[in-house]
Design a protein around this motif. Structure first.
Motif, PDB file in Angstrom:
ATOM      1  N   MET A  36       0.849  -1.184   0.000  1.00  0.00           N
ATOM      2  CA  MET A  36       0.000   0.000   0.000  1.00  0.00           C
ATOM      3  C   MET A  36       0.889   1.239   0.000  1.00  0.00           C
ATOM      4  O   MET A  36       1.844   1.327   0.770  1.00  0.00           O
ATOM      5  CB  MET A  36      -0.912  -0.001   1.228  1.00  0.00           C
ATOM      6  CG  MET A  36      -1.859  -1.183   1.239  1.00  0.00           C
ATOM      7  SD  MET A  36      -2.877  -1.255   2.727  1.00  0.00           S
ATOM      8  CE  MET A  36      -3.859   0.206   2.526  1.00  0.00           C
TER       9      MET A  36
ATOM     10  N   GLU B 114       0.439   5.490   0.039  1.00  0.00           N
ATOM     11  CA  GLU B 114      -0.550   6.539   0.262  1.00  0.00           C
ATOM     12  C   GLU B 114       0.163   7.880   0.381  1.00  0.00           C
ATOM     13  O   GLU B 114       1.203   7.990   1.027  1.00  0.00           O
ATOM     14  CB  GLU B 114      -1.350   6.244   1.531  1.00  0.00           C
ATOM     15  CG  GLU B 114      -2.528   7.165   1.760  1.00  0.00           C
ATOM     16  CD  GLU B 114      -2.206   8.333   2.672  1.00  0.00           C
ATOM     17  OE1 GLU B 114      -2.986   9.290   2.705  1.00  0.00           O
ATOM     18  OE2 GLU B 114      -1.152   8.294   3.355  1.00  0.00           O
TER      19      GLU B 114
ATOM     20  N   ARG C 188      -0.583  12.402   0.373  1.00  0.00           N
ATOM     21  CA  ARG C 188      -1.514  13.540   0.431  1.00  0.00           C
ATOM     22  C   ARG C 188      -0.908  14.671  -0.378  1.00  0.00           C
ATOM     23  O   ARG C 188       0.235  15.070  -0.148  1.00  0.00           O
ATOM     24  CB  ARG C 188      -1.751  13.971   1.866  1.00  0.00           C
ATOM     25  CG  ARG C 188      -2.781  15.055   1.956  1.00  0.00           C
ATOM     26  CD  ARG C 188      -3.164  15.326   3.376  1.00  0.00           C
ATOM     27  NE  ARG C 188      -4.254  16.282   3.368  1.00  0.00           N
ATOM     28  CZ  ARG C 188      -5.094  16.427   4.343  1.00  0.00           C
ATOM     29  NH1 ARG C 188      -4.992  15.671   5.414  1.00  0.00           N
ATOM     30  NH2 ARG C 188      -6.044  17.313   4.262  1.00  0.00           N
TER      31      ARG C 188
ATOM     32  N   THR D 239      -6.140   1.943  -7.740  1.00  0.00           N
ATOM     33  CA  THR D 239      -5.843   3.304  -7.310  1.00  0.00           C
ATOM     34  C   THR D 239      -7.123   3.925  -6.768  1.00  0.00           C
ATOM     35  O   THR D 239      -8.190   3.796  -7.368  1.00  0.00           O
ATOM     36  CB  THR D 239      -5.307   4.131  -8.491  1.00  0.00           C
ATOM     37  OG1 THR D 239      -4.152   3.472  -9.031  1.00  0.00           O
ATOM     38  CG2 THR D 239      -4.913   5.528  -8.050  1.00  0.00           C
TER      39      THR D 239
ATOM     40  N   ARG E 135      -8.883   7.459  -4.482  1.00  0.00           N
ATOM     41  CA  ARG E 135      -8.708   8.827  -4.000  1.00  0.00           C
ATOM     42  C   ARG E 135      -9.673   9.043  -2.850  1.00  0.00           C
ATOM     43  O   ARG E 135     -10.681   8.340  -2.713  1.00  0.00           O
ATOM     44  CB  ARG E 135      -8.929   9.837  -5.107  1.00  0.00           C
ATOM     45  CG  ARG E 135     -10.316   9.843  -5.666  1.00  0.00           C
ATOM     46  CD  ARG E 135     -10.433  10.858  -6.768  1.00  0.00           C
ATOM     47  NE  ARG E 135     -11.715  10.664  -7.440  1.00  0.00           N
ATOM     48  CZ  ARG E 135     -12.020  11.201  -8.573  1.00  0.00           C
ATOM     49  NH1 ARG E 135     -11.161  11.964  -9.193  1.00  0.00           N
ATOM     50  NH2 ARG E 135     -13.194  10.993  -9.112  1.00  0.00           N
TER      51      ARG E 135
ATOM     52  N   ARG F  80      -6.057  12.961  -1.002  1.00  0.00           N
ATOM     53  CA  ARG F  80      -5.238  11.778  -0.724  1.00  0.00           C
ATOM     54  C   ARG F  80      -5.379  10.771  -1.851  1.00  0.00           C
ATOM     55  O   ARG F  80      -6.446  10.613  -2.437  1.00  0.00           O
ATOM     56  CB  ARG F  80      -5.638  11.146   0.606  1.00  0.00           C
ATOM     57  CG  ARG F  80      -5.247  12.023   1.790  1.00  0.00           C
ATOM     58  CD  ARG F  80      -5.682  11.436   3.105  1.00  0.00           C
ATOM     59  NE  ARG F  80      -7.149  11.428   3.133  1.00  0.00           N
ATOM     60  CZ  ARG F  80      -7.864  10.477   3.718  1.00  0.00           C
ATOM     61  NH1 ARG F  80      -7.295   9.462   4.321  1.00  0.00           N
ATOM     62  NH2 ARG F  80      -9.176  10.539   3.698  1.00  0.00           N
TER      63      ARG F  80
ATOM     64  N   LEU G 227      -4.318   6.646  -2.819  1.00  0.00           N
ATOM     65  CA  LEU G 227      -3.891   5.345  -2.314  1.00  0.00           C
ATOM     66  C   LEU G 227      -3.741   4.400  -3.494  1.00  0.00           C
ATOM     67  O   LEU G 227      -4.631   4.302  -4.333  1.00  0.00           O
ATOM     68  CB  LEU G 227      -4.938   4.787  -1.345  1.00  0.00           C
ATOM     69  CG  LEU G 227      -4.754   3.346  -0.863  1.00  0.00           C
ATOM     70  CD1 LEU G 227      -3.527   3.228   0.028  1.00  0.00           C
ATOM     71  CD2 LEU G 227      -5.997   2.872  -0.139  1.00  0.00           C
TER      72      LEU G 227
END
Length: 85
Positions: free
Chosen positions: A6, A8, A10, A37, A39, A44, A46
């Motif tokens: 994962m 992630e 911002r 993918t 959002r 953010r 991910l």
């Protein structure tokens, strides 16, 4: 074993769409079994990739984007699938 990586991040204020486009454009070689993918509010992004590999495997990961695109450092996690699920 199935391993999920994962990633992630911002985005800096107002740069969420740009961060999303950047993340989607990043190649991974070799390709994972699966890649998704996401959002979320707060700009953010991910990305989750799935691999048939042990936890400690050396796998390609998304790099860190340019500092001006981010509001904080990228977060990364690795998770192993639980048997019997």
């Amino acid at each position: 074993m199935t391993l999920a990586l994962m990633w992630e991040a911002r985005a800096a204020d107002g740069r969420g769409p740009e961060l999303l486009d950047w993340a989607r454009a990043q190649p991974l070689t070799p390709a994972p079994l699966r890649r998704e993918t996401f959002r979320a509010p707060g700009d953010r992004v991910l990305v989750i990739t799935w691999w048939d590999a042990p936890h400690e495997a050396d796998l390609p990961e998304l790099p860190t984007p340019a500092d001006e695109l981010l509001s904080r450092p990228v977060h990364r996690w690795r998770f192993e699938a639980v048997a019997g699920e």
